[in-house]
Design a protein around this motif. Sequence first.
Motif, PDB file in Angstrom:
ATOM      1  N   ASP A   1       1.017  -0.777   0.200  1.00  0.00           N
ATOM      2  CA  ASP A   1       0.447   0.292   0.227  1.00  0.00           C
ATOM      3  C   ASP A   1       0.676   1.607   0.014  1.00  0.00           C
ATOM      4  N   GLY A   2       1.889   1.305   0.363  1.00  0.00           N
ATOM      5  CA  GLY A   2       2.863   2.519   0.382  1.00  0.00           C
ATOM      6  C   GLY A   2       3.158   3.035   1.103  1.00  0.00           C
ATOM      7  N   THR A   3       2.306   2.914   2.004  1.00  0.00           N
ATOM      8  CA  THR A   3       2.607   3.205   3.873  1.00  0.00           C
ATOM      9  C   THR A   3       2.808   2.038   4.963  1.00  0.00           C
ATOM     10  N   THR A   4       2.694   1.123   4.619  1.00  0.00           N
ATOM     11  CA  THR A   4       2.438  -0.477   6.043  1.00  0.00           C
ATOM     12  C   THR A   4       3.488  -1.340   4.810  1.00  0.00           C
ATOM     13  N   GLY A   5       3.615  -2.032   5.966  1.00  0.00           N
ATOM     14  CA  GLY A   5       4.215  -3.425   5.788  1.00  0.00           C
ATOM     15  C   GLY A   5       5.539  -3.337   4.701  1.00  0.00           C
ATOM     16  N   TRP A   6       6.634  -2.462   5.164  1.00  0.00           N
ATOM     17  CA  TRP A   6       7.885  -2.270   4.094  1.00  0.00           C
ATOM     18  C   TRP A   6       8.866  -3.374   4.703  1.00  0.00           C
ATOM     19  N   THR A   7       8.591  -4.507   3.548  1.00  0.00           N
ATOM     20  CA  THR A   7       9.951  -5.593   4.401  1.00  0.00           C
ATOM     21  C   THR A   7      11.158  -5.569   2.644  1.00  0.00           C
ATOM     22  N   ALA A   8      12.235  -5.549   3.342  1.00  0.00           N
ATOM     23  CA  ALA A   8      13.547  -6.139   2.240  1.00  0.00           C
ATOM     24  C   ALA A   8      13.177  -6.999   0.916  1.00  0.00           C
ATOM     25  N   VAL A   9      13.266  -6.338  -0.215  1.00  0.00           N
ATOM     26  CA  VAL A   9      13.174  -6.883  -1.133  1.00  0.00           C
ATOM     27  C   VAL A   9      14.392  -8.125  -1.016  1.00  0.00           C
ATOM     28  N   SER A  10      13.578  -9.909  -1.447  1.00  0.00           N
ATOM     29  CA  SER A  10      14.656 -10.776  -1.314  1.00  0.00           C
ATOM     30  C   SER A  10      15.652 -11.023  -2.451  1.00  0.00           C
ATOM     31  N   ALA A  11      17.022 -10.611  -1.933  1.00  0.00           N
ATOM     32  CA  ALA A  11      18.146 -11.148  -2.950  1.00  0.00           C
ATOM     33  C   ALA A  11      17.886 -12.109  -4.974  1.00  0.00           C
ATOM     34  N   SER A  12      16.395 -12.947  -4.033  1.00  0.00           N
ATOM     35  CA  SER A  12      17.051 -13.547  -5.118  1.00  0.00           C
ATOM     36  C   SER A  12      15.802 -12.651  -6.518  1.00  0.00           C
ATOM     37  N   LEU A  13      15.396 -11.904  -6.340  1.00  0.00           N
ATOM     38  CA  LEU A  13      14.453 -10.500  -7.373  1.00  0.00           C
ATOM     39  C   LEU A  13      15.216  -9.297  -7.764  1.00  0.00           C
ATOM     40  N   LEU A  14      16.706  -9.732  -7.444  1.00  0.00           N
ATOM     41  CA  LEU A  14      17.348  -8.246  -7.448  1.00  0.00           C
ATOM     42  C   LEU A  14      18.845  -8.844  -8.533  1.00  0.00           C
ATOM     43  N   GLN A  15      18.717  -8.424  -9.859  1.00  0.00           N
ATOM     44  CA  GLN A  15      19.620  -8.501 -10.711  1.00  0.00           C
ATOM     45  C   GLN A  15      20.608  -7.500 -10.469  1.00  0.00           C
ATOM     46  N   GLY A  16      22.538  -7.651 -10.102  1.00  0.00           N
ATOM     47  CA  GLY A  16      23.719  -7.723  -9.114  1.00  0.00           C
ATOM     48  C   GLY A  16      23.269  -7.266  -8.133  1.00  0.00           C
ATOM     49  N   SER A  17      24.013  -6.249  -7.076  1.00  0.00           N
ATOM     50  CA  SER A  17      24.267  -6.101  -5.776  1.00  0.00           C
ATOM     51  C   SER A  17      24.086  -4.862  -5.003  1.00  0.00           C
ATOM     52  N   LEU A  18      23.337  -4.877  -4.400  1.00  0.00           N
ATOM     53  CA  LEU A  18      23.383  -3.608  -3.651  1.00  0.00           C
ATOM     54  C   LEU A  18      24.424  -2.781  -3.174  1.00  0.00           C
ATOM     55  N   PRO A  19      24.934  -2.161  -3.416  1.00  0.00           N
ATOM     56  CA  PRO A  19      25.881  -1.178  -3.148  1.00  0.00           C
ATOM     57  C   PRO A  19      25.725  -0.944  -1.285  1.00  0.00           C
ATOM     58  N   THR A  20      27.319  -1.040  -1.160  1.00  0.00           N
ATOM     59  CA  THR A  20      27.263  -0.403   0.128  1.00  0.00           C
ATOM     60  C   THR A  20      28.195   1.134   0.005  1.00  0.00           C
ATOM     61  N   VAL A  21      28.307   1.399   0.759  1.00  0.00           N
ATOM     62  CA  VAL A  21      28.655   3.357  -0.708  1.00  0.00           C
ATOM     63  C   VAL A  21      29.521   3.355   0.710  1.00  0.00           C
ATOM     64  N   VAL A  22      31.169   3.644   0.339  1.00  0.00           N
ATOM     65  CA  VAL A  22      31.525   4.198   1.176  1.00  0.00           C
ATOM     66  C   VAL A  22      33.093   5.174   0.534  1.00  0.00           C
ATOM     67  N   GLU A  23      34.080   5.658   1.324  1.00  0.00           N
ATOM     68  CA  GLU A  23      34.267   6.760   0.685  1.00  0.00           C
ATOM     69  C   GLU A  23      35.499   6.396  -0.609  1.00  0.00           C
ATOM     70  N   ALA A  24      36.018   5.750  -1.136  1.00  0.00           N
ATOM     71  CA  ALA A  24      36.018   5.308  -2.781  1.00  0.00           C
ATOM     72  C   ALA A  24      35.266   5.661  -3.640  1.00  0.00           C
ATOM     73  N   ASN A  25      33.967   5.831  -2.884  1.00  0.00           N
ATOM     74  CA  ASN A  25      32.801   5.925  -4.202  1.00  0.00           C
ATOM     75  C   ASN A  25      32.567   6.724  -4.833  1.00  0.00           C
ATOM     76  N   ASP A  26      33.159   7.871  -3.913  1.00  0.00           N
ATOM     77  CA  ASP A  26      32.631   9.046  -4.839  1.00  0.00           C
ATOM     78  C   ASP A  26      33.163   9.660  -6.546  1.00  0.00           C
ATOM     79  N   SER A  27      31.647  10.406  -6.702  1.00  0.00           N
ATOM     80  CA  SER A  27      31.425  10.169  -8.141  1.00  0.00           C
ATOM     81  C   SER A  27      30.942   9.129  -9.228  1.00  0.00           C
ATOM     82  N   THR A  28      30.543   8.047  -8.519  1.00  0.00           N
ATOM     83  CA  THR A  28      29.684   6.667  -8.640  1.00  0.00           C
ATOM     84  C   THR A  28      28.259   6.887  -9.208  1.00  0.00           C
TER      85      THR A  28
END
Length: 133
Positions: free
Chosen positions: A62-89
Motif C-alpha cells: 500500500d506504500g505506507t505500511t508493511g515495508w519489507t526488504a526485497v528478496s536477493a533472488s529478485l535482484l539483478q546485481g548487488s545492492l551497494p554499500t557506499v564508502v569513501e572510495a565511491n565518490d562520483s559513482t
Amino acid sequence: MSQYDRTLYKVSLAPGAVTDGTDNGTAVDRAVNGGMQDATLIVTTGAVTDGSHAVTVQDSADGTTGWTAVSASLLQGSLPTVVEANDSTVFEVGIGPTRRYLRAVIVTTGATTGGVIGCHFALSAPRYSPVTR
C-alpha cells in the motif's frame, strides 16, 4: 517507440547528505500506465567523506505500511554499500516483480560528515505506452 516512451524516472531519496542513522525514501508506485513490469534502482554519489552507507530496496502493498526488504533472488546485481572510495559513482540494480510500491533505504554507520547520495528508480516495460508524464 523510444526509451522515453517506455520509461519513467522517479526519485525515492533526493541527492543529499547522509550521516549516521536510517534514511527511508518516498514510495514509488509501479502501477502507473497499467503497471510497470521492470524496475532499476539507480544510486548516485557525490563526495563521500566517511562512513558506511548500506543501500537496500523495500516493497509494500500500500506504500505506507508493511515495508519489507526485497528478496536477493529478485535482484539483478548487488545492492551497494557506499564508502569513501565511491565518490562520483553510479550503481544500478535490477529489480524483478515485487509488490506495488518500492522505496530505497540507506543505513549509515561510522559517519561524521557522511556523504552525498541519491536513489532513483527507472520504471519500464509499461502495459500501456507511451507512458504518461
